[in-house]
Design a protein around this motif. Structure first.
Motif, mmCIF file in Angstrom:
data_model
loop_
_atom_site.group_PDB
_atom_site.id
_atom_site.type_symbol
_atom_site.label_atom_id
_atom_site.label_comp_id
_atom_site.label_asym_id
_atom_site.label_seq_id
_atom_site.Cartn_x
_atom_site.Cartn_y
_atom_site.Cartn_z
ATOM 1 N N ALA A 122 46.934 -59.359 -22.063
ATOM 2 C CA ALA A 122 48.316 -59.057 -22.484
ATOM 3 C C ALA A 122 49.129 -60.318 -22.750
ATOM 4 N N VAL A 123 48.849 -61.404 -22.050
ATOM 5 C CA VAL A 123 49.671 -62.612 -22.249
ATOM 6 C C VAL A 123 49.291 -63.386 -23.512
ATOM 7 N N GLU A 124 48.232 -62.948 -24.195
ATOM 8 C CA GLU A 124 47.777 -63.693 -25.371
ATOM 9 C C GLU A 124 48.886 -63.924 -26.384
ATOM 10 N N ASP A 125 49.715 -62.899 -26.626
ATOM 11 C CA ASP A 125 50.810 -63.101 -27.585
ATOM 12 C C ASP A 125 52.172 -62.889 -26.906
ATOM 13 N N ALA A 126 52.257 -63.229 -25.606
ATOM 14 C CA ALA A 126 53.503 -62.980 -24.873
ATOM 15 C C ALA A 126 54.303 -64.258 -24.667
ATOM 16 N N ASP A 127 55.607 -64.080 -24.490
ATOM 17 C CA ASP A 127 56.511 -65.203 -24.219
ATOM 18 C C ASP A 127 56.639 -65.483 -22.724
ATOM 19 N N ALA A 128 56.540 -64.435 -21.922
ATOM 20 C CA ALA A 128 56.743 -64.617 -20.483
ATOM 21 C C ALA A 128 55.955 -63.579 -19.697
ATOM 22 N N VAL A 129 55.602 -63.954 -18.482
ATOM 23 C CA VAL A 129 54.946 -63.013 -17.571
ATOM 24 C C VAL A 129 55.701 -63.009 -16.244
ATOM 25 N N VAL A 130 55.863 -61.818 -15.679
ATOM 26 C CA VAL A 130 56.412 -61.694 -14.331
ATOM 27 C C VAL A 130 55.388 -60.940 -13.487
ATOM 28 N N MET A 131 54.843 -61.634 -12.508
ATOM 29 C CA MET A 131 53.824 -61.033 -11.640
ATOM 30 C C MET A 131 54.511 -60.391 -10.432
ATOM 31 N N ALA A 132 54.870 -59.110 -10.597
ATOM 32 C CA ALA A 132 55.501 -58.383 -9.493
ATOM 33 C C ALA A 132 54.480 -57.600 -8.678
ATOM 34 N N ALA A 133 53.233 -57.539 -9.137
ATOM 35 C CA ALA A 133 52.213 -56.780 -8.410
ATOM 36 C C ALA A 133 51.829 -57.471 -7.115
ATOM 37 N N ALA A 134 51.483 -56.658 -6.127
ATOM 38 C CA ALA A 134 50.885 -57.164 -4.886
ATOM 39 C C ALA A 134 49.370 -57.159 -5.102
ATOM 40 N N VAL A 135 48.826 -58.350 -5.282
ATOM 41 C CA VAL A 135 47.404 -58.492 -5.600
ATOM 42 C C VAL A 135 46.638 -58.770 -4.308
ATOM 43 N N ALA A 136 45.579 -58.036 -4.076
ATOM 44 C CA ALA A 136 44.777 -58.261 -2.861
ATOM 45 C C ALA A 136 44.193 -59.671 -2.889
ATOM 46 N N ASP A 137 44.335 -60.390 -1.801
ATOM 47 C CA ASP A 137 43.797 -61.747 -1.728
ATOM 48 C C ASP A 137 42.271 -61.741 -1.585
ATOM 49 N N PHE A 138 41.755 -60.667 -1.001
ATOM 50 C CA PHE A 138 40.309 -60.576 -0.737
ATOM 51 C C PHE A 138 39.802 -59.215 -1.177
ATOM 52 N N ARG A 139 38.516 -59.131 -1.436
ATOM 53 C CA ARG A 139 37.864 -57.847 -1.719
ATOM 54 C C ARG A 139 36.546 -57.801 -0.961
ATOM 55 N N PRO A 140 36.055 -56.594 -0.650
ATOM 56 C CA PRO A 140 34.730 -56.503 -0.038
ATOM 57 C C PRO A 140 33.693 -57.171 -0.936
ATOM 58 N N SER A 141 32.791 -57.937 -0.348
ATOM 59 C CA SER A 141 31.818 -58.682 -1.157
ATOM 60 C C SER A 141 30.898 -57.751 -1.927
ATOM 61 N N ALA A 142 30.692 -56.558 -1.399
ATOM 62 C CA ALA A 142 29.903 -55.567 -2.122
ATOM 63 C C ALA A 142 30.529 -54.200 -1.896
ATOM 64 N N ARG A 143 30.467 -53.378 -2.948
ATOM 65 C CA ARG A 143 30.954 -52.000 -2.838
ATOM 66 C C ARG A 143 29.741 -51.128 -2.607
ATOM 67 N N SER A 144 29.773 -50.336 -1.546
ATOM 68 C CA SER A 144 28.662 -49.430 -1.283
ATOM 69 C C SER A 144 28.641 -48.343 -2.349
ATOM 70 N N GLY A 145 27.486 -48.105 -2.943
ATOM 71 C CA GLY A 145 27.377 -47.082 -3.988
ATOM 72 C C GLY A 145 27.494 -45.669 -3.442
ATOM 73 N N SER A 146 27.191 -45.494 -2.164
ATOM 74 C CA SER A 146 27.349 -44.170 -1.567
ATOM 75 C C SER A 146 28.294 -44.249 -0.378
ATOM 76 N N LYS A 147 28.834 -43.119 -0.008
ATOM 77 C CA LYS A 147 29.818 -43.069 1.072
ATOM 78 C C LYS A 147 29.202 -43.589 2.376
ATOM 79 N N ILE A 148 29.902 -44.502 3.030
ATOM 80 C CA ILE A 148 29.425 -45.041 4.307
ATOM 81 C C ILE A 148 29.547 -43.934 5.356
ATOM 82 N N LYS A 149 28.452 -43.660 6.045
ATOM 83 C CA LYS A 149 28.441 -42.555 7.014
ATOM 84 C C LYS A 149 28.759 -43.041 8.428
ATOM 85 N N LYS A 150 29.388 -42.175 9.172
ATOM 86 C CA LYS A 150 29.652 -42.429 10.586
ATOM 87 C C LYS A 150 28.314 -42.443 11.333
#
Ligand code: CTP
Ligand code: CA
Length: 228
Positions: free
Chosen positions: A88-116
């Protein structure tokens, strides 16, 4: 309405706003998220349109209707938000980052639901997400497109609000940083907001507690001045 009577001082300006909070998947049904409602980003979008701007809103997991006259790009994770903002910023004049961006993410996403299980669960291993605001500042410093002319961020702090905010502004190389004090009953999900805007030159602008549209208008005043 509350948005009438504004100057068209952003006419012809292309603005990118990120809003909401990212979600980092753990498995198909679970994520790590945050309490951002998206209300401040949406107020920025509405006020910018009211002042004549062309707005792209990159929205992460918000339960809000699309504002009229705004191009809305919906994303989920920090990596998706980064891709959408860079496009989106490719042809933009300004950006305002108001989003709360997660600093970390799980290193892997389990493809199936993690069971108890009978045993204690495995720890969730985290890796760092890219810092999108810092990357935009770095791209501008290096002259590496895409980057917009004006770069603004938000910071929520619980302690040493001004000192932390000033250090963050410098670290991320942005023009202005809107710093909120957050706590259990402040800022998140409420219509009102109070903040201090720190400018790269060292100046500071206090914004008293009031509607998020009022804070948005101060941000656009400062952005418009820098684009003029
Ligand atoms: N931000 C970003 N990418 C990230 C994290 C934050 O672009 N991975 C942006 C946010 O959208 C916000 C600004 O950086 O505009 C400040 O976010 P904040 O969480 O306050 O800063 P951090 O550098 O992540 O510092 P900390 O969470 O440790 O206070
Ligand atoms: Ca953070």
């Amino acid at each position: 309405g509350v948005l009438s009577g504004r100057p068209a001082d952003l006419a012809g300006r292309r603005l990118v706003i990120s809003a909401g909070g990212t979600r980092e998947a753990i498995d198909p049904v679970r994520f790590i998220g945050n309490r951002s409602s998206g209300l401040q980003g949406y107020a920025l979008a509405r006020t910018a349109v009211a002042r004549g701007a062309e707005v792209t809103l990159v929205a992460a997991n918000v339960a809000l209707p699309d504002p009229a006259g705004v191009k809305v790009v919906r994303v989920t994770s920090a990596l998706e938000l980064r891709d959408a903002v860079l496009e989106a910023v490719e042809d933009a004049d300004a950006v305002v980052m108001a989003a709360a961006v997660a600093d970390f993410r799980p290193s892997a996403r389990s493809g199936s639901k993690i069971k108890k299980t009978a045993d204690e669960p495995d720890a969730i291993h985290l890796v760092k997400n890219p810092d999108i605001l810092a990357e935009l500042g770095e791209r501008r410093r290096a002259g590496l497109k895409p980057y917009p002319r004006v770069i603004a961020g938000f910071a929520a702090e619980t302690d040493d609000v001004l000192a932390n905010g000033r250090a963050k502004l410098t670290r991320k190389g942005c023009d202005l940083l809107v710093v909120n004090q957050v706590g259990d009953d402040l800022a998140f999900g409420t219509p009102d907001n109070a903040a201090v805007v720190l400018l790269a030159e060292g100046e500071q602008v206090d914004i008293p507690r009031g509607p998020k549209e009022a804070l948005a208008d101060v941000v656009w005043d400062l952005v418009a001045a820098r684009l003029a």
